[in-house]
Design an enzyme around this catalytic site. Structure first.
Site, PDB file in Angstrom:
ATOM      1  N   GLY A  12       0.832  -1.209   0.000  1.00  0.00           N
ATOM      2  CA  GLY A  12       0.000   0.000   0.000  1.00  0.00           C
ATOM      3  C   GLY A  12       0.854   1.240   0.000  1.00  0.00           C
ATOM      4  N   ARG A  93     -13.580   0.527   3.076  1.00  0.00           N
ATOM      5  CA  ARG A  93     -15.028   0.345   3.040  1.00  0.00           C
ATOM      6  C   ARG A  93     -15.673   1.541   2.360  1.00  0.00           C
ATOM      7  NH1 ARG A  93     -18.643  -1.654   8.198  1.00  0.00           N
ATOM      8  NH2 ARG A  93     -20.649  -1.843   7.140  1.00  0.00           N
ATOM      9  N   HIS A 188     -10.171  -5.638  16.323  1.00  0.00           N
ATOM     10  CA  HIS A 188     -10.034  -4.214  16.012  1.00  0.00           C
ATOM     11  C   HIS A 188     -11.291  -3.795  15.260  1.00  0.00           C
ATOM     12  CE1 HIS A 188      -8.452  -0.376  14.719  1.00  0.00           C
ATOM     13  NE2 HIS A 188      -8.672  -0.705  13.457  1.00  0.00           N
TER      14      HIS A 188
END
EC number: 1.1.1.37
Length: 326
Positions: A12, A93, A188
């Site tokens: 990433g 998301r 988490h």
């Protein structure tokens, strides 16, 4: 003077968290000021130009510890012979996306990364997972990398720990250094378990300084659980700089431990001292041993409030595990 060099991969690499983390890593915040870094920065095909820009900035930073910087869109090249990997990249998301959709999309990503780690990384490489849903992503990567040591997979709960640490410090009106044994258990997510019952303030039980149990249970705990959403609502983006700092601290607690330090990490639940199911990635309080290995801190008591929250978090992890296929 550089006394050793470690090979490190960061995925990433063009994202916000990685952008902040890479400069902290290059400065020596993770492995120390005498440890050189052979750095591989990975991102998906199509990001080549942005990756080159990240490399330019690292070059322009003139970091003495950076022995080599390689940017790549090949997982094989990124993970080849590495000592440590920081798996930051994941699908965020989006609007209208159900959690099960997120699990499916990221499950595919972390299965692929796990397979690549299994093929190319050193067997004792330490793997730090950041991309959400982090516990399940870490579990997927671990189970697709059976050659690697299961105990060396970590899902980041340090940001949750830091959030709790800060809130307790503000409430008690004491420096952060006065607050210790801050523990976060479980997943988490909004069902994590910030366990204030273990915390100390100036080496004394928390209740001697913060006697308001109602505030701890009904203000502090839900505030920590929902802090990520609050940040998104306030700035329009998810936590980045604070997440990068938490990642650096999480790794530093393992590579440069402080004597007696407790830290929260999502680790493999195999043979855990609390009788929880095996083959999960579950948040536990940990500490480093003189051997250079960590241990899950045993025999911590759970009162009725914490026990109830633990079951809720455990159920969520089990549901996530059941919803993905290896």
């Amino acid at each position: 003077m550089v006394s050793q060099t470690v090979s490190v991969a960061v995925t990433g690499g063009t994202g916000q968290i990685a952008y902040s983390f890479l400069f902290s890593l290059a400065h020596g915040d993770v492995f120390g000021l005498d440890c050189g870094i052979d750095l591989r920065i990975y991102d998906i095909p199509g990001t080549e130009r942005a990756l080159s820009g990240v490399r330019m900035e690292l070059d322009d930073g003139a970091f003495p510890l950076l022995q080599r910087v390689q940017v790549t869109t090949s997982l094989h090249d990124a993970f080849d012979g590495i000592d440590a990997a920081f798996l930051i990249g994941s699908v965020p998301r989006g609007p209208g996306m159900e959690r099960r959709d997120l699990l499916k999309k990221n499950g595919e990503i972390f299965a692929t990364q796990g397979k690549a780690l299994n093929t190319t990384a050193k067997r004792d490489a330490k793997i730090f997972v950041v991309g959400n849903p982090v516990n399940t992503n870490c579990w997927i990567a671990m189970n697709h990398a059976p050659r690697l040591l299961r105990k060396n997979f970590h899902a980041m709960l340090r940001l949750d720990q830091n959030r709790m640490h800060s809130m307790l410090s503000h409430r008690a009106e004491v420096p952060l250094s006065a607050v210790s044994q801050v523990v976060v258990w479980g997943n988490h997510s909004a069902k994590q378990v910030p366990d204030f019952t273990q915390a100390l303030i100036n080496d004394r039980p928390i209740a001697e300084t913060i006697a308001d149990r109602d505030w701890l249970e009904n203000i502090m705990v839900p505030s920590v659980q929902s802090r990520g959403s609050a940040v998104i609502e306030a700035r329009g983006k998810s936590s980045a700089a604070s997440a990068a700092r938490a990642l650096a601290e999480a790794a530093r607690s393992i590579y440069q431990p402080k004597e007696g330090e407790w830290f929260s990490s999502g680790v493999c639940s195999d043979h855990n001292p609390y009788g929880l199911p095996e083959d999960l990635i579950f948040g536990f309080p940990c500490r480093m041993l003189a051997t250079g290995e960590y241990e899950v801190i045993p025999r911590l008591p759970w009162d009725a409030f914490i026990r109830g929250k633990m079951q809720i978090s455990l159920d969520e992890i089990l549901q996530e595990k059941a919803s993905v296929s290896l």
